[in-house]
Design a protein around this motif. Structure first.
Motif, mmCIF file in Angstrom:
data_model
loop_
_atom_site.group_PDB
_atom_site.id
_atom_site.type_symbol
_atom_site.label_atom_id
_atom_site.label_comp_id
_atom_site.label_asym_id
_atom_site.label_seq_id
_atom_site.Cartn_x
_atom_site.Cartn_y
_atom_site.Cartn_z
ATOM 1 N N SER A 180 -30.970 15.856 27.571
ATOM 2 C CA SER A 180 -31.294 16.275 26.205
ATOM 3 C C SER A 180 -32.365 15.333 25.677
ATOM 4 O O SER A 180 -32.159 14.116 25.643
ATOM 5 N N ALA A 181 -33.512 15.888 25.309
ATOM 6 C CA ALA A 181 -34.633 15.052 24.874
ATOM 7 C C ALA A 181 -35.031 15.382 23.436
ATOM 8 O O ALA A 181 -35.012 16.547 23.029
ATOM 9 N N GLN A 182 -35.359 14.341 22.688
ATOM 10 C CA GLN A 182 -35.898 14.496 21.342
ATOM 11 C C GLN A 182 -37.215 13.739 21.285
ATOM 12 O O GLN A 182 -37.299 12.607 21.793
ATOM 13 N N TYR A 183 -38.230 14.353 20.715
ATOM 14 C CA TYR A 183 -39.511 13.666 20.603
ATOM 15 C C TYR A 183 -40.137 13.954 19.235
ATOM 16 O O TYR A 183 -39.863 14.979 18.609
ATOM 17 N N SER A 184 -40.919 13.001 18.780
ATOM 18 C CA SER A 184 -41.576 13.144 17.477
ATOM 19 C C SER A 184 -43.040 12.773 17.612
ATOM 20 O O SER A 184 -43.408 11.873 18.368
#
Length: 326
Positions: A280-284
């Motif tokens: 699970s990846a989150q990027y901003s």
């Protein structure tokens, strides 16, 4: 903030009923926790009157407190107070002390407007006479005003500054204003940056709270704004505005002339997850910055794989961009 706020109308609540004691300016965060309950403060102020004989004094034998707590009276509300007392009499006595240097004279601790009403109506004023030292005098005066929550933030700040100028320490000022030392420090920081002349020109600004005054003080405190401040308050039309309008006029003028606030890039946040949900990846993305974080079963191994292949991935990125440009 604050006070207001840190800290409601300018009517003398002892003689005109008040349905709402909410400060006219916004109190945020710490401002609310700084102020003791109005009920508690009211009880403390009333203790100065409990069990004491009420006498009638000639208003001409009474002078005001040695430390002022108001910048100006609201004349409309004063006239309402005057009409109420003229109709039904003075419900609550004022508190005075024997004058510290003049025999047969008195000094008001609290109840200045009731004394003024009695003088204008040609009546004697009901009062409790109590021998108080200077320290107790200013604490009683401040607590009674705080109990009625009828002083604006800048009036409270001005009161604090006057007490400090008279040599009172922060503990006395805090007791008088029912505020902690951090709040008092913020009040005094405003009066240190904004001169008494400018504060007097603006007036009590009853709807303007701590945060706005702190912002204005920073603008006024800039040497580059000194001439602009004098130009604005020197305008003939400035004095015809209400107190809050005068504040807003000066604030707007200085804000316009100040350097524009640097804009920050919009941050875009997104998420990604493969079909097997093992990562699970989150990027901003924010301007030139990109942040990636991962969790779940394969996060560590996939992260390491990306790190090991950054050179190849970046070369593929450059090649793909070259093809787009062609």
């Amino acid at each position: 903030m604050a006070r207001k706020n840190l800290l409601a109308g300018l009517v003398d609540a002892a003689d005109i009923p008040q349905a709402d004691v909410t400060p006219p300016y916004t109190m945020r965060g710490a401002s609310k926790s700084m102020v003791r309950s109005l009920d508690e403060l009211s009880r403390q102020a009333e203790k100065f009157l409990e069990g004491e004989a009420v006498v009638e004094l000639d208003p001409e034998t009474i002078e005001g407190s040695f430390v002022l707590d108001r910048l100006a009276d609201d004349e409309e509300q004063f006239e309402e107070l005057k009409a109420a007392i003229a109709e039904r009499g003075q419900d609550t006595p004022i508190l005075v002390r024997p004058h510290p240097s003049t025999s047969g004279q008195y000094q008001i601790v609290f109840g200045h407007r009731r004394a003024r009403v009695a003088r204008e109506l040609g009546r004697k004023v009901k009062a409790v006479v109590k021998a108080l030292d200077d320290r107790t005098h200013v604490i009683a005066q401040g607590q009674e005003n705080s109990a009625r929550a009828n002083l604006s933030f800048i009036e409270r700040a001005n009161f604090a500054a006057r007490l400090e100028a008279l040599g009172y320490d922060r503990s006395v000022i805090s007791s008088a204003l029912a505020a902690d030392k951090t709040s008092v420090s913020k009040m005094l920081s405003v009066t240190e940056r904004v001169s008494p002349a400018v504060i007097e020109s603006i007036g009590p600004a009853p709807s303007t709270g701590r945060d706005r005054w702190l912002e204005l003080s920073l603008l006024v405190g800039k040497v580059a704004n000194a001439e602009k401040v004098q130009d604005v308050i020197g305008e003939p039309a400035f004095g015809s505005l209400s107190s809050d309008e005068r504040f807003n006029t000066l604030f707007s003028a200085l804000s316009t002339s100040a350097k524009p606030v640097k804009k920050t890039a919009l941050t875009v946040k997104e998420a990604w997850q493969p079909a097997d949900k093992a990562v699970s990846a989150q990027y901003s993305k924010s301007g030139k910055a990109f942040t990636l974080s991962m969790k779940s079963k394969n996060a560590g191994r996939f992260g390491q794989y990306l790190a090991d292949n950054l050179d190849r991935l970046y070369a593929e990125f450059l090649a793909a961009n070259d093809r787009k440009e062609d």
